[in-house]
Design a protein around this motif. Structure first.
Motif: not given
Length: 271
Positions: A85-86, A257-265, A99-103
């Motif tokens: 809810g930030a 507020d969230a999305a699928p992600s692909r972290p690569v190191i 719709g109004t929160c930090l994305t």
């Protein structure tokens, strides 16, 4: 708001782009994916409109598939403080809905970080929650001490013992491990901006909606760290040694507020 700075790779001669490890879990339509919170399985559905069918095997000119999924329960995902809810503008607010929160596209604006991979074994430490295993502050301190105690902007936590079924594990009702809030508050106060973990959530599956670990990481002093992120459900293979890496955290530009992600190191070579 925190100022995002370039990652400091000064003690390393170079990033080795020929040595990389993808920590994201491949998402499939239907069953066979990791799943948490009893969410529906991802739906991959062929698009149809009039006489058009988006399936070459059915006579279509090309393949066109729509996707229905929830990033919070369907595989590797990255979330920002909008999850609890930030506000995108008020550092102290936690009352903003969708719709109004930090994305995430507002929070994550740089994508390369110096990262430290640590393996930690969650333990039974809370008699009030029988069967719940926790990663405690002292566990993180001890793991960091092995690597000199320096804390980079991104920390990746791999839980032990390593689960070979992580890429398809259903966590609902299984009491997966979680972080003690004090552990994440300590990471936040130490300057860690990006936490990545193989757990489905940094909080217990059932905690009465308190989400204390999330809150401790994003609001350690009551004020929002709006550029901090949490990535859950990563998969770091057992052969990957603990230590420092270059992290490329890739996410689609979704206004959520969230999305699928692909972290690569990537491997780092010392000077």
């Amino acid at each position: 708001m925190e100022v995002q700075t370039a990652p400091d790779f000064s003690e390393f001669a170079r990033i080795d782009f020929s040595q990389s490890w993808d920590l994201g879990i491949t998402l499939h339509g239907g069953a066979g994916n990791p799943n948490a919170f009893g969410m529906e399985e991802p739906l991959f559905e062929v698009f149809r409109a009039g006489s058009f069918v988006g399936d070459v095997s059915q006579g279509g000119a090309c393949n066109v598939v729509g996707v229905k999924m929830n990033p919070h329960g369907n595989g590797t995902h990255t979330e920002c403080a909008g999850h609890i809810g930030a506000s995108p503008t008020d550092d102290w607010a936690m009352n903003c809905g969708p719709g109004t929160c930090l994305t995430l596209d507002q929070a994550l604006t740089t994508f390369w970080f110096k990262a430290l991979l640590l393996s930690v074994e969650p333990l039974l430490t809370d008699a009030a929650m029988p069967g719940q295993r926790w990663i405690a502050k002292k566990d993180l301190e001890e793991a960091l001490a092995i690597h000199g105690g320096g804390i980079p902007s991104a920390v990746l936590i791999r839980t032990l013992p390593i689960d070979s079924q992580r890429s398809s594990r259903h966590y609902s009702g299984q009491m997966p491990p979680a972080f003690e809030p004090a552990a994440l508050e300590w990471l936040a106060r130490s300057g860690v901006m990006h936490l990545l973990t193989d757990l489905p959530s940094v909080d217990p599956e059932h905690d009465g909606g308190r989400l204390l670990a999330h809150r401790a990481f994003w609001f350690p002093e009551g004020r929002c760290r709006r550029q901090a992120t949490i990535t859950e459900m990563i998969d770091a293979e057992s052969s990957l040694p603990d230590g420092f890496y270059a992290l490329n955290l890739m996410v689609p530009r979704w206004s959520l507020d969230a999305a699928p992600s692909r972290p690569v190191i990537y491997a780092l070579h010392s000077v």
